[in-house]
Design a protein around this motif. Sequence first.
Motif, PDB file in Angstrom:
ATOM      1  N   ARG A 115       0.328   3.827  -0.429  1.00  0.00           N
ATOM      2  CA  ARG A 115       1.079   3.304   0.718  1.00  0.00           C
ATOM      3  C   ARG A 115       1.989   4.317   1.518  1.00  0.00           C
ATOM      4  O   ARG A 115       2.990   3.713   2.020  1.00  0.00           O
ATOM      5  CB  ARG A 115       1.707   1.986   0.007  1.00  0.00           C
ATOM      6  CG  ARG A 115       1.004   0.990  -0.070  1.00  0.00           C
ATOM      7  CD  ARG A 115       1.461  -0.288  -1.295  1.00  0.00           C
ATOM      8  NE  ARG A 115       0.430  -1.096  -1.460  1.00  0.00           N
ATOM      9  CZ  ARG A 115      -0.616  -0.785  -2.372  1.00  0.00           C
ATOM     10  NH1 ARG A 115      -0.955   0.321  -2.746  1.00  0.00           N
ATOM     11  NH2 ARG A 115      -1.611  -1.981  -2.568  1.00  0.00           N
ATOM     12  N   GLU A 334       1.481  -7.659  -7.664  1.00  0.00           N
ATOM     13  CA  GLU A 334       1.482  -7.238  -6.372  1.00  0.00           C
ATOM     14  C   GLU A 334       2.882  -7.531  -5.609  1.00  0.00           C
ATOM     15  O   GLU A 334       3.547  -6.992  -4.621  1.00  0.00           O
ATOM     16  CB  GLU A 334       0.303  -7.785  -5.522  1.00  0.00           C
ATOM     17  CG  GLU A 334      -0.874  -7.172  -5.682  1.00  0.00           C
ATOM     18  CD  GLU A 334      -0.851  -5.478  -5.405  1.00  0.00           C
ATOM     19  OE1 GLU A 334      -0.219  -5.117  -4.359  1.00  0.00           O
ATOM     20  OE2 GLU A 334      -1.649  -4.913  -6.056  1.00  0.00           O
ATOM     21  N   GLU A 338       5.436  -5.104  -4.108  1.00  0.00           N
ATOM     22  CA  GLU A 338       5.823  -5.412  -2.541  1.00  0.00           C
ATOM     23  C   GLU A 338       7.297  -5.376  -2.379  1.00  0.00           C
ATOM     24  O   GLU A 338       7.869  -5.146  -1.288  1.00  0.00           O
ATOM     25  CB  GLU A 338       5.054  -6.578  -1.848  1.00  0.00           C
ATOM     26  CG  GLU A 338       3.477  -6.303  -2.130  1.00  0.00           C
ATOM     27  CD  GLU A 338       3.078  -5.579  -0.921  1.00  0.00           C
ATOM     28  OE1 GLU A 338       3.992  -5.079   0.017  1.00  0.00           O
ATOM     29  OE2 GLU A 338       2.040  -4.965  -0.796  1.00  0.00           O
TER      30      GLU A 338
END
Length: 349
Positions: A115, A334, A338
């Motif tokens: 990311r 996740e 996040e």
Amino acid sequence: MAGNAAPKGRKGRVLRKVAVTLLFILLFYIVFSTAAALVAPTLIFSRSDVGAENLEIAFSDLGLPRTEVRFESGANELMGYYYEAEGAKGIVVFVHGFHSGADAHLPEILWFLDRGWSVFAFDGTGTRGSEGAGTVGLAQMKYDLLCALDFIKSSLPAQPVVLYGHSQGAYAAAAVLNDFPEIRAAALIAGFDSPLDIMMYHARARVGVLADTQYPFLALSNYLTFGAEGNESAASSINAGDTPVLIIDCARDEIVTEELRISTRGVTDPNAKVVSVDSGHSGAWLTDGAEEYARELEAELSELHEKYGADLPDEAIEDFRSRIDYARLWELDESFMERVLALYDAAVR
């Protein structure tokens, strides 16, 4: 008059004997307790290397690039691992927990790398690829992290720095915020506020009130090892600055219990946010399924030890490891990841 002199003399001698005996007991207690406080850390904070039964996937099996570096922390040379992302937003510095290691966080490291964040991780003193006869004490990671940050500042491309710390690493990440105000953000997972407090808590759980009689000597040992700042409060360090901090408590944490957590020690900085996740001490970033699978594997290991004893045959270990489903074992939550990513991204906008 003369008839009472002998009894009074005998009474005085008895009292002196009692006083001498009590003084001897007190001196013995002080000497023994001081010696125990100085020796115990070498046993508790022994060297931490990867054993054959470790459930982690080996980095060498991933076939991915990283740069290994070395930097000094006190008398020891530590091993660091640099993962560079092209056009990186910044660098996430991973700070592992007690008797863990940098590669224990490989799933999260690779997640952030994908990311757009570079990553720097390292093995603390006395751990895995780093030098040191032992891990020294719970405050040691703070000093290792300070040295890692100095290395990053002097030897890696200039970029924003954020911290990701777990347990002992979370304590360290909070404790360095005063020394490195340029840190953009810090995620503190299952962190404790005070090294002495958590050591005393678990000592009481084992030996009861006897632990309290040893507190002065434990504090002395900690002071002699780390100095006046060896028991710095993580909450106080956070409050002294304005770094955005995400404090993540684990609801089922039996190691850093509620009264030991950073979040319960008076965090007043408006830039600090506290959240609680439904996990155990080392599973905040994993799915419930991954945590359950890890418990199944640990139960299987226990059965193997019942069958073979303390030392498992190489073939039994190889067979056990060959059947581990690493995709299932390291399945990341996740929503958790996040949430941390949002903290970091916001800090560098």
